[in-house]
Design a protein around this motif. Structure first.
Motif, mmCIF file in Angstrom:
data_model
loop_
_atom_site.group_PDB
_atom_site.id
_atom_site.type_symbol
_atom_site.label_atom_id
_atom_site.label_comp_id
_atom_site.label_asym_id
_atom_site.label_seq_id
_atom_site.Cartn_x
_atom_site.Cartn_y
_atom_site.Cartn_z
ATOM 1 N N MET A 264 8.471 -25.396 -21.962
ATOM 2 C CA MET A 264 9.069 -26.731 -21.821
ATOM 3 C C MET A 264 10.026 -26.981 -22.980
ATOM 4 S SD MET A 264 9.204 -29.497 -19.975
ATOM 5 C CE MET A 264 7.750 -29.386 -18.923
ATOM 6 N N ILE A 265 11.153 -27.615 -22.679
ATOM 7 C CA ILE A 265 12.120 -28.010 -23.700
ATOM 8 C C ILE A 265 12.012 -29.521 -23.850
ATOM 9 C CG2 ILE A 265 14.545 -28.037 -24.386
ATOM 10 C CD1 ILE A 265 14.980 -25.799 -22.272
ATOM 11 N N THR A 266 11.677 -29.973 -25.057
ATOM 12 C CA THR A 266 11.640 -31.401 -25.329
ATOM 13 C C THR A 266 12.981 -31.810 -25.910
ATOM 14 O OG1 THR A 266 9.261 -31.295 -25.766
ATOM 15 C CG2 THR A 266 10.439 -33.252 -26.530
ATOM 16 N N VAL A 267 13.666 -32.715 -25.227
ATOM 17 C CA VAL A 267 14.980 -33.182 -25.661
ATOM 18 C C VAL A 267 14.818 -34.600 -26.190
ATOM 19 C CG1 VAL A 267 17.406 -33.443 -25.027
ATOM 20 C CG2 VAL A 267 15.963 -31.825 -23.777
ATOM 21 N N VAL A 268 15.130 -34.785 -27.468
ATOM 22 C CA VAL A 268 14.873 -36.064 -28.130
ATOM 23 C C VAL A 268 16.201 -36.711 -28.496
ATOM 24 C CG1 VAL A 268 13.746 -37.199 -30.072
ATOM 25 C CG2 VAL A 268 12.709 -35.161 -29.050
ATOM 26 N N GLY A 269 16.392 -37.927 -28.015
ATOM 27 C CA GLY A 269 17.567 -38.700 -28.387
ATOM 28 C C GLY A 269 17.324 -39.426 -29.686
ATOM 29 N N THR A 270 18.245 -39.295 -30.620
ATOM 30 C CA THR A 270 18.077 -39.901 -31.934
ATOM 31 C C THR A 270 19.447 -40.337 -32.447
ATOM 32 O OG1 THR A 270 17.198 -39.543 -34.165
ATOM 33 C CG2 THR A 270 18.326 -37.686 -33.136
ATOM 34 N N GLY A 271 19.474 -40.918 -33.616
ATOM 35 C CA GLY A 271 20.750 -41.208 -34.266
ATOM 36 C C GLY A 271 21.282 -42.596 -34.035
ATOM 37 N N THR A 272 20.661 -43.434 -33.189
ATOM 38 C CA THR A 272 21.131 -44.806 -32.993
ATOM 39 C C THR A 272 20.023 -45.811 -33.271
ATOM 40 O OG1 THR A 272 20.685 -44.533 -30.628
ATOM 41 C CG2 THR A 272 22.951 -44.267 -31.339
ATOM 42 N N GLY A 273 19.157 -45.454 -34.191
ATOM 43 C CA GLY A 273 18.129 -46.387 -34.622
ATOM 44 C C GLY A 273 16.746 -46.108 -34.087
ATOM 45 N N ALA A 274 16.603 -45.232 -33.096
ATOM 46 C CA ALA A 274 15.288 -44.927 -32.537
ATOM 47 C C ALA A 274 14.520 -44.022 -33.501
ATOM 48 C CB ALA A 274 15.445 -44.237 -31.193
ATOM 49 N N PRO A 275 13.241 -44.312 -33.788
ATOM 50 C CA PRO A 275 12.464 -43.454 -34.687
ATOM 51 C C PRO A 275 12.204 -42.098 -34.049
ATOM 52 C CG PRO A 275 11.052 -45.097 -33.668
ATOM 53 C CD PRO A 275 12.450 -45.450 -33.284
ATOM 54 N N LEU A 276 12.202 -41.061 -34.861
ATOM 55 C CA LEU A 276 11.970 -39.709 -34.383
ATOM 56 C C LEU A 276 10.467 -39.438 -34.331
ATOM 57 C CD1 LEU A 276 13.422 -37.122 -33.558
ATOM 58 C CD2 LEU A 276 13.394 -36.407 -35.949
ATOM 59 N N ASP A 277 10.020 -38.915 -33.199
ATOM 60 C CA ASP A 277 8.595 -38.622 -33.008
ATOM 61 C C ASP A 277 8.234 -37.398 -33.836
ATOM 62 O OD1 ASP A 277 6.064 -37.934 -32.115
ATOM 63 O OD2 ASP A 277 6.473 -38.585 -30.058
ATOM 64 N N GLU A 278 7.535 -37.621 -34.952
ATOM 65 C CA GLU A 278 7.196 -36.536 -35.864
ATOM 66 C C GLU A 278 6.230 -35.536 -35.221
ATOM 67 O OE1 GLU A 278 8.532 -35.968 -38.667
ATOM 68 O OE2 GLU A 278 9.624 -37.838 -39.007
ATOM 69 N N GLU A 279 5.372 -36.001 -34.304
ATOM 70 C CA GLU A 279 4.425 -35.088 -33.668
ATOM 71 C C GLU A 279 5.143 -34.066 -32.799
ATOM 72 O OE1 GLU A 279 1.352 -37.076 -31.583
ATOM 73 O OE2 GLU A 279 0.648 -38.212 -33.335
ATOM 74 N N VAL A 280 6.205 -34.502 -32.129
ATOM 75 C CA VAL A 280 6.974 -33.568 -31.314
ATOM 76 C C VAL A 280 7.579 -32.483 -32.192
ATOM 77 C CG1 VAL A 280 9.036 -33.339 -29.866
ATOM 78 C CG2 VAL A 280 7.462 -35.234 -29.501
ATOM 79 N N LEU A 281 8.164 -32.880 -33.307
ATOM 80 C CA LEU A 281 8.773 -31.903 -34.211
ATOM 81 C C LEU A 281 7.720 -30.972 -34.811
ATOM 82 C CD1 LEU A 281 11.531 -33.788 -36.230
ATOM 83 C CD2 LEU A 281 11.819 -31.863 -34.679
ATOM 84 N N ARG B 225 7.533 -23.210 -28.115
ATOM 85 C CA ARG B 225 7.935 -24.605 -27.951
ATOM 86 C C ARG B 225 9.318 -24.853 -28.563
ATOM 87 N NH1 ARG B 225 2.122 -26.028 -30.295
ATOM 88 N NH2 ARG B 225 2.833 -24.211 -31.468
ATOM 89 N N VAL B 226 10.166 -25.521 -27.773
ATOM 90 C CA VAL B 226 11.554 -25.773 -28.170
ATOM 91 C C VAL B 226 11.796 -27.280 -28.186
ATOM 92 C CG1 VAL B 226 13.992 -25.450 -27.575
ATOM 93 C CG2 VAL B 226 12.327 -23.607 -27.147
ATOM 94 N N VAL B 227 12.443 -27.742 -29.250
ATOM 95 C CA VAL B 227 12.870 -29.141 -29.348
ATOM 96 C C VAL B 227 14.382 -29.156 -29.567
ATOM 97 C CG1 VAL B 227 12.758 -31.270 -30.711
ATOM 98 C CG2 VAL B 227 10.669 -29.980 -30.228
ATOM 99 N N VAL B 228 15.059 -29.977 -28.799
ATOM 100 C CA VAL B 228 16.504 -30.162 -28.949
ATOM 101 C C VAL B 228 16.754 -31.601 -29.377
ATOM 102 C CG1 VAL B 228 18.756 -30.136 -27.805
ATOM 103 C CG2 VAL B 228 17.035 -28.417 -27.209
ATOM 104 N N LEU B 229 17.436 -31.764 -30.502
ATOM 105 C CA LEU B 229 17.787 -33.093 -30.998
ATOM 106 C C LEU B 229 19.207 -33.424 -30.577
ATOM 107 C CD1 LEU B 229 16.341 -32.853 -34.635
ATOM 108 C CD2 LEU B 229 15.216 -33.682 -32.554
ATOM 109 N N ALA B 230 19.414 -34.632 -30.063
ATOM 110 C CA ALA B 230 20.733 -35.038 -29.584
ATOM 111 C C ALA B 230 20.960 -36.497 -29.951
ATOM 112 C CB ALA B 230 20.828 -34.851 -28.066
ATOM 113 N N SER B 231 22.189 -36.944 -29.770
ATOM 114 C CA SER B 231 22.545 -38.322 -30.103
ATOM 115 C C SER B 231 22.213 -39.259 -28.953
ATOM 116 C CB SER B 231 24.051 -38.439 -30.399
ATOM 117 O OG SER B 231 24.396 -37.718 -31.554
ATOM 118 N N GLY B 232 21.577 -40.382 -29.274
ATOM 119 C CA GLY B 232 21.390 -41.442 -28.305
ATOM 120 C C GLY B 232 20.630 -41.009 -27.072
#
Length: 414
Positions: free
Chosen positions: A1-18, A64-71
């Motif tokens: 599974m690839i977890t794609v996390v939107g960040t960078g516009t004020g949303a807190p980053l889920d540390e458990e996912v990372l 396990r793969v995590v992709v960080l992206a904007s918004g």
């Protein structure tokens, strides 16, 4: 599974996912801002193909793969490329607030009536033409297509005043900025790499009507309007039968730029604008210029009017997707040639004089267009005394159209 996390516009980053990730992929600023687990591989996004290949290797090993992206990564974001390569069922998308939603929220504006266009890795002319045609636009920018380039393109070519609101580093409390500038002011600035989105607004129309369907307004319910829908002089107007076929061959749409050369009353220009295109009308008479502006205002559309005589008046204008030529006299072959050299998709020429047809056709063919045409001669129902009806013939008009082969204009807006 690839977890794609939107960040960078004020949303807190889920540390458990990372913390559970074996591979983390993202832009440099996203990776630098995240607390990555020890032992996890880190890939800075540049060219997409190597990153996708690396993700595939990890998936093959059930890691396990995590992709960080904007918004919101599903909004003009990396979800498309990941879904095409690995399938949507292998994605766990956790969106943040998109830069578009964030920017409009900062201004206190709704954005269900905004048009969103991406210039990131795409041809910028589409974004420019949408900004010319619509009063509320959000532009996703990129290298070589940022606020300065957008401002330079819009500082000459917009009929109404436009304001650019440049949103920088949205969600970063120490760096976030929302700056209102004119297009000319934007063109003079170095905006750096932290621009989140640019809003292009006609502030007089920023509060649009209540909408049911989001985005661009629906197409008009009718076109080829009656001549009575336009102010014109002595019936000097493209008749609706001719206009109907001309519009079909021009194919105006959102993201296009259309020229109406020898515009007269501007009926073709206004109809193209009603169908979503950015439009420049070229007219040599001062009263014609004012008439075009009045007709555009009456129909609630933006039409840029250039006062001058073609073909010289065409110099300095941005290249059009399609051109309608409705005047010209003895200069018609030179005008058609000039338009055909610049048009990306189509040129349509209306003529009342038989003698001018061969030269206009030759000009289109010489410019590499395939050419076709018809003689339009219609008779309209007209009442007579005694509650009877006759047929009233309109003047015959030759309509020629030239079209380029699709391979020659692959960059047109989709």
């Amino acid at each position: 599974m690839i977890t794609v996390v939107g960040t960078g516009t004020g949303a807190p980053l889920d540390e458990e996912v990372l913390a559970a990730a074996d591979l983390v992929v993202g832009g440099r600023r996203h990776l630098d801002a995240a607390r990555l687990p020890e032992g996890a591989e880190r890939i800075v996004l540049g060219p997409l193909a190597p990153a996708l290949d690396a993700i595939e290797r990890y998936l093959d090993k059930e890691r396990r793969v995590v992709v960080l992206a904007s918004g919101d990564p599903g909004f003009f974001g990396i979800v498309r490329a990941l879904g095409e390569r690995f399938g949507p069922d292998r994605l766990d998308v956790r969106p943040g607030v998109s830069s578009v939603a964030g920017a409009f929220a900062r201004l206190g504006l709704t954005w269900d009536d905004a048009v969103v266009v991406s210039a990131h890795g795409r041809e910028m002319r589409t974004a420019v033409n949408v900004c010319r045609a619509r009063p509320k636009v959000a532009v996703l920018t990129g290298p070589g297509a940022g606020p300065a380039e957008l401002g330079a393109a819009l500082s000459d070519g917009c009929v109404a005043d436009r304001v650019l609101v440049v949103a920088t580093a949205l969600g970063d409390p120490g760096r976030e900025r929302m700056e209102r500038v004119t297009p000319a002011e934007a063109a003079e600035r170095d905006w750096g790499a932290a621009v989140s989105v640019v809003l292009c607004l006609d502030e007089a129309r920023a509060l649009g009507p209540v909408r049911t369907v989001a985005g661009a307004p629906p197409a008009p319910s009718g076109w080829a309007l009656e001549e009575s829908a336009f102010a014109h002089r002595d019936s000097m107007i493209t008749k609706f039968e001719v206009r109907a076929l001309a519009l079909a061959r021009l194919g105006p749409r959102l993201g296009d730029l259309v020229w109406d050369v020898g515009a007269g009353s501007g009926s073709v220009a206004v109809e193209c604008a009603r169908l979503g295109a950015a439009v420049t009308a070229v007219e040599k008479t001062p009263d014609g210029v004012e008439r075009i502006r009045a007709n555009a205002s009456a129909h609630g559309v933006d039409v840029r009017v250039v006062h001058g005589t073609a073909p010289d008046a065409l110099d300095g204008l941005d290249d059009p997707d399609a051109v309608f030529v409705g005047g010209g006299g003895r200069e018609l072959p030179a005008i058609v040639s000039a338009c055909a050299r610049r048009a990306r998709r189509a040129v349509v020429v209306a003529m009342a004089a038989l003698d001018r047809v061969p030269a206009a056709r030759e000009a289109l063919v010489a410019a590499g267009f395939s050419c076709d045409g018809v003689l339009l001669q219609s008779s309209r129902l007209a009442p007579l005394p005694g509650d009877v009806t006759r047929l009233a013939a309109t003047n015959p008009v030759f309509l020629l159209w030239g079209t380029r082969a699709p391979a020659l204009h692959e960059g047109e807006a989709q």
